[in-house]
Write an enzyme that holds these catalytic residues in place. Structure first.
Site, PDB file in Angstrom:
ATOM      1  N   THR A  35       0.839  -1.209   0.000  1.00  0.00           N
ATOM      2  CA  THR A  35       0.000   0.000   0.000  1.00  0.00           C
ATOM      3  C   THR A  35       0.865   1.247   0.000  1.00  0.00           C
ATOM      4  OG1 THR A  35      -1.814  -1.095   1.107  1.00  0.00           O
ATOM      5  CG2 THR A  35      -1.698   1.271   1.391  1.00  0.00           C
TER       6      THR A  35
ATOM      7  N   SER B  18       1.470  -7.464  -0.872  1.00  0.00           N
ATOM      8  CA  SER B  18       2.157  -8.468  -0.048  1.00  0.00           C
ATOM      9  C   SER B  18       1.308  -9.698   0.262  1.00  0.00           C
ATOM     10  CB  SER B  18       2.714  -7.852   1.234  1.00  0.00           C
ATOM     11  OG  SER B  18       1.737  -7.736   2.235  1.00  0.00           O
TER      12      SER B  18
ATOM     13  N   THR C 262       1.562  -4.206   4.360  1.00  0.00           N
ATOM     14  CA  THR C 262       1.350  -4.544   5.775  1.00  0.00           C
ATOM     15  C   THR C 262       0.875  -5.990   5.972  1.00  0.00           C
ATOM     16  OG1 THR C 262      -0.942  -3.771   5.717  1.00  0.00           O
ATOM     17  CG2 THR C 262       0.723  -2.167   6.419  1.00  0.00           C
ATOM     18  N   ASP C 263       0.241  -6.562   4.926  1.00  0.00           N
ATOM     19  CA  ASP C 263      -0.511  -7.802   5.155  1.00  0.00           C
ATOM     20  C   ASP C 263       0.342  -9.014   5.532  1.00  0.00           C
ATOM     21  OD1 ASP C 263      -2.919  -6.546   4.927  1.00  0.00           O
ATOM     22  OD2 ASP C 263      -3.234  -7.055   2.821  1.00  0.00           O
TER      23      ASP C 263
HETATM   24  C1  SIN Z   1      -0.169  -5.198   1.017  1.00  0.00           C
HETATM   25  O1  SIN Z   1       0.012  -5.830   2.049  1.00  0.00           O
HETATM   26  O2  SIN Z   1       0.644  -5.196   0.073  1.00  0.00           O
HETATM   27  C2  SIN Z   1      -1.424  -4.414   0.829  1.00  0.00           C
HETATM   28  C3  SIN Z   1      -1.990  -3.923   2.086  1.00  0.00           C
HETATM   29  C4  SIN Z   1      -1.098  -2.962   2.818  1.00  0.00           C
HETATM   30  O3  SIN Z   1       0.054  -2.729   2.512  1.00  0.00           O
HETATM   31  O4  SIN Z   1      -1.641  -2.375   3.795  1.00  0.00           O
END
Ligand code: SIN
Length: 327
Positions: A20, A66, A99-100
Site C-alpha cells: 500500500t 504483499s 502490511t498484510d
Molecule cells: C499489502 O500488504 O501489500 C497491501 C496492504 C497494505 O500494505 O496495507
C-alpha cells in the site's frame, strides 16, 4: 536497478517490494480502493530528506501486493540485505513492504540474517496517492532507525513505534497504527528523528541458514497451516496425507496447527495430527491467541511454537525442514 539519491556519508539502502505504501488510487480521497505496488521506491524517497550525513540509495527488489508474497522474493530480499550489510559503508537497510504479510517477511529475515546491523521494514495503511499518506513519515522514521549506530536486528517501524520481528503482528485492518508487539511492547519510539528506547535491541542472530547457497528458484518444503475450531474435522489433514502418499510433487512436509488457547486441539484434529506424525509429517502447534505463549505440559504429543503465531511458526518450521534436508 540501483538509483543513487544523494551522496553524503553513511549509506542506508532502501529496498522496495510494493504494498500500500506504493499504492495508487484514482482519487486522493480513496484510502481503500487502490492498487498496491504501483509507485517505485525511488519516487517514494523523493521529498524525504535524509538525516544529516546519511546517504540514501534506492533499489526495487519486487513490486507486489504483499498478500501475494512468495519465497523467491524473500530469498532475493535476504540476499540483497546480506550483501549490503556486509559492506562497511552501509549503516543499515530499510525495506518498504505491504502490511498484510509484513510480519512473515520480517520474521524470515530475522531468522536468516546475522542481525548485527539494522534491517528495518516499513509500510503504510494509506496509499501513496492519499490526501494524507502515512508512508512518508514511516519511511523517514525507518531511515532514522537504520542510520542509528545503536540499532540492530530486524525490526518493523510503523506509526512511530519500532517493533521486533519476533513480536510484531498486524492487529488492525484500517488504523494507521496497525501493528503491536503484544505483551513485549515496542522496542523503541521514533520522535522527530530521535529514538527513545523502551527495551534492548534484539540479540544478533546466528544466521544459521545457509540461504546464500540456496538456488534462486528453490521450492521450499510445503508447510500448511490448519485451524482447530468448533466442529473441526481431520478430513483436510487426511487429504494432504493422501496427496503425499500418492507421491505428488510438493507434498506436505510440515503442518502448523493453529490451536485454541494454551495449545489445545479439537479431538478430531488431534487424531488426524497423530496420523500425520506417523506418516512422517512434522507437526507443531501455535496458538490462535494474539497474545501470550503456549505453556508446554509434560507428555504433550505435539511440540509447540511457544509465542510464535501460526504464520511465523510456519516460517520457522519451513526453515527447520530446510536445515534438516541440508544436513
Ligand atoms: C499489502 O500488504 O501489500 C497491501 C496492504 C497494505 O500494505 O496495507
Amino acid at each position: 536497478m540501483s538509483e543513487q539519491i544523494t551522496a553524503r556519508g553513511r549509506r542506508v539502502l532502501v529496498l522496495g517490494t510494493g504494498g500500500t505504501i506504493a499504492g495508487r488510487a484514482a482519487s486522493s480521497g480513496d484510502n481503500i480502493g487502490y492498487v498496491a505496488g504501483q509507485v517505485g521506491v525511488a519516487e517514494l524517497l523523493a521529498g524525504i530528506g535524509a538525516p544529516a550525513g546519511v546517504e540514501l540509495e534506492a533499489e526495487q527488489v519486487a513490486q507486489v501486493d504483499s498478500k501475494d508474497m512468495e519465497f523467491s522474493i524473500w530469498l532475493a530480499l535476504a540476499r540483497r540485505c546480506a550483501q549490503a550489510l556486509a559492506e562497511p559503508g552501509v549503516a543499515g537497510v530499510v525495506v518498504t513492504h505491504g502490511t498484510d504479510t509484513l510480519e512473515e517477511t520480517a520474521f524470515f529475515l530475522q531468522q536468516v540474517l546475522p542481525g548485527d546491523k539494522p534491517v528495518v521494514l516499513t509500510c503504510a495503511m494509506r496509499p501513496a496517492s492519499a490526501l494524507s499518506p502515512d508512508g512518508p513519515q514511516n519511511v523517514r522514521d525507518s531511515i532514522a532507525v537504520a542510520a542509528s549506530p545503536d540499532a540492530r536486528g530486524v525490526t518493523v517501524v510503523c506509526a512511530g513505534a519500532v517493533h521486533s520481528a519476533v513480536d510484531v503482528q498486524k492487529v488492525h485492518t484500517y488504523r494507521l497504527d496497525a501493528f503491536a508487539s503484544g505483551d513485549a511492547g515496542p522496542l523503541a519510539f521514533v520522535e522527530e528523528g530521535e529514538l527513545r528506547q523502551a527495551r534492548p535491541w534484539p540479540q544478533a542472530g546466528t544466521g544459521v541458514h545457509a540461504f546464500l547457497q540456496w538456488p534462486h528458484d528453490l521450492d521450499p518444503p510445503r508447510v500448511e497451516i490448519l485451524f482447530s475450531h468448533a466442529g473441526a474435522r481431520g478430513t483436510l489433514i487426511d487429504a494432504l496425507l493422501a496427496e503425499r502418499t500418492q507421491g505428488a510433487p510438493g507434498g506436505i512436509r510440515g503442518l502448523v496447527l493453529a490451536a485454541t488457547g494454551n495449545g489445545t486441539l479439537h479431538h478430531e484434529i488431534e487424531r488426524a495430527a497423530a496420523r500425520a506424525q506417523a506418516a512422517g509429517v512434522r507437526v507443531i502447534r501455535a496458538t490462535r491467541c494474539p497474545q501470550g505463549r503456549i505453556l508446554p505440559k509434560p507428555g504433550d504429543p505435539i511440540p509447540d511454537a511457544g509465542a510464535l503465531n501460526p504464520v511465523k511458526a510456519r516460517v520457522a518450521l519451513m526453515l527447520e525442514l530446510m536445515g534438516a534436508s541440508a544436513a
